[in-house]
Design a protein around this motif. Structure first.
Motif, mmCIF file in Angstrom:
data_model
loop_
_atom_site.group_PDB
_atom_site.id
_atom_site.type_symbol
_atom_site.label_atom_id
_atom_site.label_comp_id
_atom_site.label_asym_id
_atom_site.label_seq_id
_atom_site.Cartn_x
_atom_site.Cartn_y
_atom_site.Cartn_z
ATOM 1 N N LEU A 1 5.885 -60.083 0.118
ATOM 2 C CA LEU A 1 4.758 -59.196 0.357
ATOM 3 C C LEU A 1 4.996 -58.384 1.624
ATOM 4 O O LEU A 1 5.325 -58.934 2.670
ATOM 5 N N TYR B 1 4.137 -48.938 -2.634
ATOM 6 C CA TYR B 1 2.969 -49.399 -1.872
ATOM 7 C C TYR B 1 1.709 -48.761 -2.450
ATOM 8 O O TYR B 1 1.722 -47.577 -2.801
ATOM 9 N N ARG C 1 -3.433 -52.629 -4.052
ATOM 10 C CA ARG C 1 -2.830 -53.953 -3.825
ATOM 11 C C ARG C 1 -3.298 -54.556 -2.495
ATOM 12 O O ARG C 1 -3.276 -55.764 -2.305
ATOM 13 N N ALA C 2 -3.714 -53.699 -1.553
ATOM 14 C CA ALA C 2 -4.154 -54.163 -0.232
ATOM 15 C C ALA C 2 -5.668 -54.240 -0.081
ATOM 16 O O ALA C 2 -6.168 -54.770 0.904
ATOM 17 N N GLY D 1 -7.990 -56.024 -1.252
ATOM 18 C CA GLY D 1 -8.622 -57.334 -1.157
ATOM 19 C C GLY D 1 -8.400 -58.051 0.165
ATOM 20 O O GLY D 1 -8.945 -59.131 0.383
ATOM 21 N N PHE D 2 -7.613 -57.461 1.055
ATOM 22 C CA PHE D 2 -7.334 -58.114 2.332
ATOM 23 C C PHE D 2 -8.367 -57.738 3.381
ATOM 24 O O PHE D 2 -8.795 -56.595 3.474
ATOM 25 N N ALA E 1 -0.094 -52.211 0.262
ATOM 26 C CA ALA E 1 0.739 -53.402 0.104
ATOM 27 C C ALA E 1 1.710 -53.207 -1.043
ATOM 28 O O ALA E 1 1.474 -52.413 -1.960
ATOM 29 N N ALA F 1 4.127 -55.970 -3.383
ATOM 30 C CA ALA F 1 4.514 -57.356 -3.644
ATOM 31 C C ALA F 1 5.741 -57.373 -4.541
ATOM 32 O O ALA F 1 5.825 -56.601 -5.500
ATOM 33 N N ASP G 1 5.324 -63.631 -6.257
ATOM 34 C CA ASP G 1 4.050 -64.338 -6.190
ATOM 35 C C ASP G 1 3.514 -64.275 -4.762
ATOM 36 O O ASP G 1 4.009 -64.949 -3.869
ATOM 37 N N PRO H 1 -0.289 -63.525 -2.346
ATOM 38 C CA PRO H 1 -1.749 -63.435 -2.419
ATOM 39 C C PRO H 1 -2.233 -61.991 -2.461
ATOM 40 O O PRO H 1 -1.559 -61.083 -1.969
ATOM 41 N N ALA H 2 -3.403 -61.803 -3.049
ATOM 42 C CA ALA H 2 -4.022 -60.480 -3.120
ATOM 43 C C ALA H 2 -5.283 -60.422 -2.266
ATOM 44 O O ALA H 2 -5.950 -59.395 -2.214
ATOM 45 N N ALA H 3 -5.610 -61.525 -1.602
ATOM 46 C CA ALA H 3 -6.802 -61.578 -0.755
ATOM 47 C C ALA H 3 -6.528 -62.518 0.406
ATOM 48 O O ALA H 3 -5.595 -63.312 0.381
#
Length: 169
Positions: free
Chosen positions: A111, A126, A130-131, A133-134, A145, A147, A150, A152-154
């Motif tokens: 990531l 990017y 994808r970002a 949820g952070f 983001a 990835a 595998d 995380p998305a949050a």
């Protein structure tokens, strides 16, 4: 005809990197961030682009963590990417990003986060989606983001302490 090459940054490159950062951004903040990240040992990958033996581009990825439910997931933050202004539009920035991504994937990173121009960084995969949820002090459309596996998305993005100094400045 000269040939651009990309290699890992070394201690001998510090002054040249500082100049590239200052010229590219027109200020000293990014150069100071690079120095702080290197001095604190938070650098995951740092590359330079050379043309005729001179450093004309630089990219740095530092360690970042995604915290969620009491767990920490390692990721990387792309910051900064700089190219000498006289070399803008020559593909050096893109070459640095692509080479860095290859090396990061080979090293098992999954990531990468960047705060930057969506039109530019979107070319490398990017996305803000994808970002989104952070949780981040930098959360906006420019937070993106990528990835490679595998990841995380949050969760909360926890940057190296040098970034906190940037927020306080």
């Amino acid at each position: 005809m000269s040939m651009m090459s990309i290699r890992s940054a070394t201690a001998k490159d510090r002054e040249a990197i500082r100049l590239v950062e200052e010229h590219a951004f027109g200020q000293k903040a990014e150069a100071g961030l690079v120095d702080a990240l290197v001095e604190s040992g938070n650098t995951v990958l740092e590359l330079v682009a050379e043309e005729d033996g001179h450093v004309v581009g630089h990219i740095l990825f530092s360690r970042l963590y995604v915290e969620d439910a009491g767990r920490q997931f390692p990721a990387v933050a792309l910051a900064p990417l700089a190219v000498e202004p006289s070399f803008h539009g020559t593909g050096i920035g893109g070459a640095l990003v692509r080479e860095a991504h290859l090396r990061l994937k080979q090293a098992g990173e999954t990531l990468s986060i960047v705060l930057g121009e969506p039109g530019y960084y979107g070319r490398f995969g990017y996305t803000h989606a994808r970002a989104a949820g952070f949780e981040s002090d930098y959360q906006c459309d420019a937070l993106q983001a990528l990835a490679w596996g595998d990841a995380p998305a949050a969760g909360k993005l926890v940057y190296a302490p040098a970034f906190g100094a940037e927020l306080a400045a």
